[in-house]
Design an enzyme around this catalytic site. Structure first.
Site, short mmCIF file in Angstrom:
data_model
loop_
_atom_site.label_atom_id
_atom_site.label_comp_id
_atom_site.label_asym_id
_atom_site.label_seq_id
_atom_site.Cartn_x
_atom_site.Cartn_y
_atom_site.Cartn_z
NE ARG A 35 -4.32 -1.65 1.86
CZ ARG A 35 -5.18 -1.98 2.93
NH1 ARG A 35 -4.89 -1.91 3.97
NH2 ARG A 35 -6.27 -2.79 2.35
CE LYS A 221 -16.57 -18.06 9.26
NZ LYS A 221 -16.63 -17.04 10.36
N GLY A 377 -7.03 -9.27 0.89
CA GLY A 377 -6.03 -9.43 1.49
C GLY A 377 -5.14 -10.78 1.49
N GLY A 400 -12.23 -5.25 1.52
CA GLY A 400 -13.52 -4.85 1.78
C GLY A 400 -14.23 -3.80 0.60
N1 LIG Z 1 -10.28 -25.54 3.18
C1 LIG Z 1 -10.22 -24.60 3.92
N2 LIG Z 1 -10.66 -24.68 5.16
C2 LIG Z 1 -10.34 -23.77 6.28
N3 LIG Z 1 -9.86 -22.40 5.89
C3 LIG Z 1 -9.65 -22.10 4.64
C4 LIG Z 1 -9.69 -23.25 3.66
N4 LIG Z 1 -9.47 -22.50 2.45
C5 LIG Z 1 -9.14 -21.40 2.68
N5 LIG Z 1 -9.23 -21.00 4.13
C6 LIG Z 1 -8.76 -19.80 4.64
O1 LIG Z 1 -9.52 -18.67 4.23
C7 LIG Z 1 -9.05 -17.63 4.63
C8 LIG Z 1 -9.02 -16.40 3.57
O2 LIG Z 1 -10.45 -16.17 3.30
P1 LIG Z 1 -10.71 -14.70 2.83
O3 LIG Z 1 -10.41 -13.64 3.98
O4 LIG Z 1 -12.41 -14.77 2.54
O5 LIG Z 1 -9.84 -14.17 1.49
P2 LIG Z 1 -9.24 -13.02 1.15
O6 LIG Z 1 -8.73 -12.17 2.20
O7 LIG Z 1 -8.53 -13.23 0.10
O8 LIG Z 1 -10.85 -12.28 0.82
C9 LIG Z 1 -7.44 -17.92 4.63
O9 LIG Z 1 -6.94 -17.64 6.18
C10 LIG Z 1 -7.18 -19.46 4.52
O10 LIG Z 1 -6.65 -20.36 5.46
O1 LIG Z 2 -7.43 -2.92 5.38
C1 LIG Z 2 -8.39 -2.44 5.20
O2 LIG Z 2 -9.50 -2.91 4.55
P1 LIG Z 2 -9.35 -4.68 4.33
O3 LIG Z 2 -9.09 -5.40 5.72
O4 LIG Z 2 -10.80 -4.99 3.81
O5 LIG Z 2 -8.28 -4.71 3.22
C2 LIG Z 2 -8.61 -0.77 4.96
O6 LIG Z 2 -7.42 -0.25 5.52
C3 LIG Z 2 -10.04 -0.37 6.00
O7 LIG Z 2 -9.67 -0.82 7.33
P2 LIG Z 2 -10.94 -0.78 8.21
O8 LIG Z 2 -11.57 -2.19 7.82
O9 LIG Z 2 -10.56 -0.79 9.60
O10 LIG Z 2 -11.98 0.32 7.86
#
Ligand SMILES: Nc1ncnc2c1ncn2[C@@H]1O[C@H](COP(=O)(O)OP(=O)(O)O)[C@@H](O)[C@H]1O
Ligand SMILES: O=C(OP(=O)(O)O)[C@H](O)COP(=O)(O)O
Length: 419
Positions: A35, A221, A377, A400
Site C-alpha cells: 500500500r 466462508k 488481503g 472490503g
Molecule cells: N479449506 C479451508 N478450510 C479452512 N480455511 C480455509 C480453507 N481454504 C481457505 N481457508 C482460509 O480462508 C482464509 C481467507 O479467506 P478470505 O478472508 O475470504 O480471503 P481474502 O482475504 O483473500 O478475501 C485464509 O485464512 C485461509 O486459510
Molecule cells: O485494511 C483495510 O481493509 P481490508 O482489511 O478490507 O483490506 C482498510 O485499511 C480499511 O480498514 P477498516 O476495515 O479498519 O476500515
C-alpha cells in the site's frame, strides 16, 4: 472534476488521504509495503509539480486513543525508503504542531500526520459508552460526536489547499478523512493514481471484460462472499469455487464432507446460488478432489478424497491434484480472470499448493494476453509471497472496498470526489 494529471500544484499544499494500514511485525516493522508503494506515484506527482504533501491515514482499529503500537511513526522508514524524500511527522493530527508544520511546508516537503483513528471523530462513532447505555444516551453521544467530527474535519481541511483521496482500501468508509473533508475543497478535490487505477481496473473487468471471463472465488466462508458471487453470476462465463466455502456447497448438495469447515445455515443460499448460475448459463467449477488431513499442521498426514466424499475425522484444507490441473486448464482458456480468496489454507506450506497453482496459472494466462485482477488481503499476500505480483495485470490494494465496489455499491470515498 479535477484530475491529478492536469491540476496545478505549484506552491500548493495537498492533503492526501492514503491507506497506510499496513501489517507490522513484533518489532513494529512493515512486513508488506504494497500500500505504501502504491501511493508513491501520487505523492511524487504533487512534489514534482511544485507542491508539498500532507499525508494522513489510519493504522489498525484503535478504540482508546493513542497507542504506540499503532503509531504511524513506525512506518516512516518504510515510506522514506520508497519515496526517497525525508518525511516529517506531526505526533497529534489535531495538535498545534500539526497546524504549524503544515503551514510551514515548502514545495517538495512531506509531512505525515499521526493515526487519524486515535480520535473517535475520524469514524464519527461514539466511544466508551457503557454497555447498558439507554437509547437516549446513545442518541446524545451520537449528536455530540457528529458535532465534534465537523470541527475535526474542518481542522484537517485547514492544513491544505487541495485534497486528494488515494485511499482505495478505505473508500467504503464514510469517515472524516475519506469523505466529509471533500466538501471543504469543492474546486480542489481529486482522486490520486491508486484510486484512478483501482476504479479503472474494476470497471474494465465488470463492465467490458474480454471473454471468456472467469472468477476464482476462495476463502473460508461463503457467507462473506454471497453478494459478490451473486453479482458475478450476472457478469462471468464461469465461476471457479475453491477454499473452505466449497464444503458448504458440497454438503448442501448432500455430499459427505467429514470435518471440513461448513456453514449449515447457508445451505439454502448455496443451493440458490447454484440455481441462479444454472439459469444464467454460468458454469460452476468445483474442485473434484481435496487434500485432507485429520488435523491442520505442517506435520499432518494427508490424503486425497473426492470433495463430496470425505470420511468422518478428515477435513479438507486444499484443492487436490486433479483440481489443480483442472483449475489451471480452465484459467488458461480465459481472457479475463478475477481472483479473490485463497483455495486452501495457504498459510501452511502443506496446504499451499492449490493457491500456488491458481496464482501461477493466472500469471501464465496473463503472459498469454489475458487481463487479470487479484484482490483481497489473502490472495494479494499469496501473489506477493510467490513473487508473482508483477505477473498479473492488476493487484488491488482493497479488500472490503474492492468487494463492495464489485457488488455495485456506492463507495463514500468515491462519491465524495465525484459529486
Ligand atoms: N479449506 C479451508 N478450510 C479452512 N480455511 C480455509 C480453507 N481454504 C481457505 N481457508 C482460509 O480462508 C482464509 C481467507 O479467506 P478470505 O478472508 O475470504 O480471503 P481474502 O482475504 O483473500 O478475501 C485464509 O485464512 C485461509 O486459510
Ligand atoms: O485494511 C483495510 O481493509 P481490508 O482489511 O478490507 O483490506 C482498510 O485499511 C480499511 O480498514 P477498516 O476495515 O479498519 O476500515
Amino acid at each position: 472534476m479535477n484530475s491529478i494529471d492536469t491540476y496545478d500544484f505549484r506552491g500548493k499544499r495537498a492533503i492526501i488521504r492514503v491507506d497506510f494500514n499496513v501489517p507490522l511485525n513484533d518489532k513494529l516493522e512493515v512486513t508488506d509495503d504494497t500500500r505504501i508503494r502504491a501511493a508513491i506515484p501520487t505523492i511524487k506527482k504533487v512534489l514534482g509539480g511544485g507542491g508539498s504533501v500532507i499525508l494522513m491515514s489510519h493504522l489498525g482499529r484503535p478504540k482508546n486513543g493513542p497507542d504506540d503500537k499503532l503509531s504511524l511513526r513506525n512506518i516512516i522508514p518504510a515510506i522514506e525508503s520508497r519515496l526517497g524524500v525525508k518525511v516529517d511527522f506531526a505526533p497529534d493530527c489535531m495538535g498545534d504542531e500539526a497546524a504549524s508544520k503544515a503551514a510551514a511546508l515548502s514545495p517538495g516537503q512531506v509531512l505525515l500526520l499521526e493515526n487519524l483513528r486515535f480520535y473517535a471523530e475520524e469514524e464519527g462513532k461514539p466511544r466508551g459508552l457503557p454497555d447498558d447505555a439507554t437509547d437516549e444516551q446513545k442518541a446524545e453521544a451520537k449528536k455530540i460526536i457528529k458535532e465534534s467530527q465537523k470541527k475535526f474535519t474542518e481542522k484537517l481541511a485547514s492544513y491544505a489547499d487541495c485534497y486528494i483521496n488515494d485511499a482505495f482500501g478505505t473508500a467504503h468508509r464514510a469517515h472524516a478523512s475519506t469523505a466529509l473533508i471533500a466538501d471543504y475543497f469543492p474546486k480542489d478535490k481529486m482522486f490520486g493514481y491508486v484510486m484512478e487505477g483501482e476504479l479503472k481496473a474494476i470497471n474494465l473487468v465488470m463492465e467490458s471484460p474480454q471473454r471468456p471471463f472467469a472468477a476464482v472465488i476462495g476463502g473460508s466462508k461463503v457467507s462473506t462472499k454471497i453478494e459478490i458471487i451473486e453479482r458475478l453470476i450476472e457478469k462471468v462465463d464461469s465461476l471457479i469455487i475453491g477454499g473452505g466455502m466449497t464444503f458448504t456447497f458440497m454438503a448442501a448438495r448432500g455430499g459427505r464432507i467429514g470435518n471440513s469447515i461448513c456453514e449449515r445455515d447457508q445451505f439454502p443460499v448455496a443451493l440458490e446460488i447454484l440455481h441462479k448460475a444454472e439459469s444464467a448459463g454460468v458454469e460452476i467449477v468445483f474442485a473434484e478432489d481435496t487434500l485432507c488431513a485429520e488435523t491442520l499442521g505442517e506435520d499432518a498426514e494427508t490424503r486425497l478424497y473426492p470433495s463430496d466424499d470425505i470420511p468422518d475425522g478428515w477435513g479438507g484444507f486444499d484443492i487436490g491434484e486433479k483440481a489443480r490441473a483442472a483449475f489451471r486448464d480452465h484459467i488458461l482458456r480465459c481472457k479475463t480472470i478475477l481472483w479473490n480468496g485463497p483455495v486452501g489454507v495457504f498459510e501452511i506450506e502443506k496446504f499451499a499448493a492449490g493457491t500456488k497453482a491458481v496464482a501461477e496459472a493466472i500469471a501464465e494466462a496473463t503472459a498469454a494476453g489475458a487481463y487479470s485482477l487479484v484482490g483481497g488481503g489473502d490472495s494479494v499476500a499469496a501473489v506477493n509471497k510467490l513473487g508473482l505480483a508483477d505477473k498479473v495485470s492488476y493487484v488491488s490494494t482493497g479488500g472490503g472496498a474492492l468487494l463492495e465496489y464489485m457488488e455495485g455499491r456506492e463507495l463514500p470515498g468515491v462519491a465524495a470526489i465525484m459529486k
